[in-house]
Scaffold this active site. Structure first.
Site: not given
Ligand SMILES: NC(=O)c1ccc[n+]([C@@H]2O[C@H](COP(=O)([O-])OP(=O)(O)OC[C@H]3O[C@@H](n4cnc5c(N)ncnc54)[C@H](O)[C@@H]3O)[C@@H](O)[C@H]2O)c1
Length: 306
Positions: A8, A12, A82, A88, A148, A151, A175
């Site tokens: 969340a 999320g 990151r 990544r 991507d 963007r 990615h």
């Molecule tokens: N694929 C893409 O294009 C893309 C784009 C942006 C971010 N991301 C990735 O998405 C991920 C989340 O990014 P964010 O900015 O939302 O990070 P964030 O730190 O804001 O949120 C991650 C959440 O995951 C929760 N979490 C951790 N372990 C958990 C578990 N076992 N069960 C349930 N929840 C858990 C944390 O408490 C946190 O609230 C990262 O790995 C980031 O690199 C991917």
């Protein structure tokens, strides 16, 4: 439709917000491991319902997967993002354990779910989700190419000085900053090749800025971006909900397509009620083929770390 979003955090919550605002899902369940966090995000979002005019019911739970039962779609965003200067791929040691455990929990309660993987390194996390769950390959989709490509269109629109809605283009491959392949050759402005408007130097600039799009934002924000990632995921969930058969470059398990096997990599995919309805094979030129192979080799190296 019932959608579960695990994690969340920034991405999320943004994803849940866009899903609700578009008003196509009956229910969104936010799950987080941090006590009370998902409940708080869900309550905050629900307090926008009368303002934003949506009927989607958003609830939050702390690590209770029984509340996610019978989800049609589940989005995995749990894990660490990151920080400036990180790749990544450096996230793998923390995120692999989280994604594996989350994926296993999800399918215990929703055996028919379609999973969208967002956590990074996304292509490897998508591969891991396949190996951990054994779900049919159409039901696990990695989200990276949709973002991507958005963007890429943003950068093209900037260079063309036109609205992004005038622009079409796609990014395939891994990615990652070095693995993604913005296909400038095929990009158009209202069906006219962008090369009619932009010279090779301008196109090269667009390509390079697209590839480091995530890193640029991470440097500015101190963490990775969330609005466009959340919007990209919600668009894919909407395509599943509406069975719209919209095409998004997505990380798909390949079984010979594009000359690759046993790897998840970004390719154009038709998304509908069954998840990945079809992988679209487009004719790449020799340079693009070479880049695709290099991208696959790099993703395989990261997969080996699993
Ligand atoms: N694929 C893409 O294009 C893309 C784009 C942006 C971010 N991301 C990735 O998405 C991920 C989340 O990014 P964010 O900015 O939302 O990070 P964030 O730190 O804001 O949120 C991650 C959440 O995951 C929760 N979490 C951790 N372990 C958990 C578990 N076992 N069960 C349930 N929840 C858990 C944390 O408490 C946190 O609230 C990262 O790995 C980031 O690199 C991917």
């Amino acid at each position: 439709m019932k959608v579960t979003v695990v994690g969340a955090g920034a991405v999320g919550a943004s994803c849940a917000e866009y899903i609700a605002i578009k008003n196509f899902a009956a229910e969104v369940v936010l799950v987080d491991i941090k006590e009370g966090f998902a409940e708080g995000k869900a309550m905050d979002l629900m307090q926008t319902a009368s303002l934003n005019g949506f009927d989607t019911k958003i609830t939050g739970v702390t690590n209770d997967y029984s509340k996610t039962a019978d989800s049609d779609v589940a989005v995995i965003t749990s894990g660490i993002p990151r920080k400036p200067g990180m790749t990544r791929e450096e996230l793998i040691s923390t995120n692999a354990g989280i994604v594996k455990q989350v994926a296993e929990n999800l399918i215990k309660h929703s055996p028919n779910v379609i999973v969208i993987v967002v956590s990074n390194p996304m292509d490897t996390m998508t591969y891991l989700t396949h190996k951990a769950t054994g779900l049919p390959k159409n039901r696990i989709i990695g989200m990276g190419g949709a973002l991507d490509s958005a963007r890429f269109k943003y950068r093209l629109a900037e260079a063309l000085d036109c609205p992004a809605s005038d622009v079409d283009g796609l990014v395939i491959g891994g990615h990652s900053d070095t693995g993604m392949i913005p296909l400038t050759r095929l990009a158009t402005r209202n069906s006219v090749p962008v090369s009619s408007f932009l010279n090779s130097e301008q196109l090269e600039y667009v390509k390079e800025e697209t590839k480091v799009g995530g890193a640029t934002l991470t440097k500015l924000l101190g963490t990775s971006a969330w609005y466009a990632p959340g919007a990209a995921v919600s668009a894919m969930v909407q395509a599943i909900a509406g069975d719209s058969k919209k095409m998004f470059p997505s990380s798909c398990m390949l079984s010979g397509e594009y000359g690759q096997k046993d790897i998840c990599l970004g390719v154009p995919a038709i998304i509908g009620r069954n998840g990945i309805e079809k992988i679209v094979e487009i004719a790449l030129d020799d340079a693009e083929k070479q880049k695709f192979t290099e991208s696959a080799d790099a993703v395989r190296k990261t997969n080996d770390l699993l």
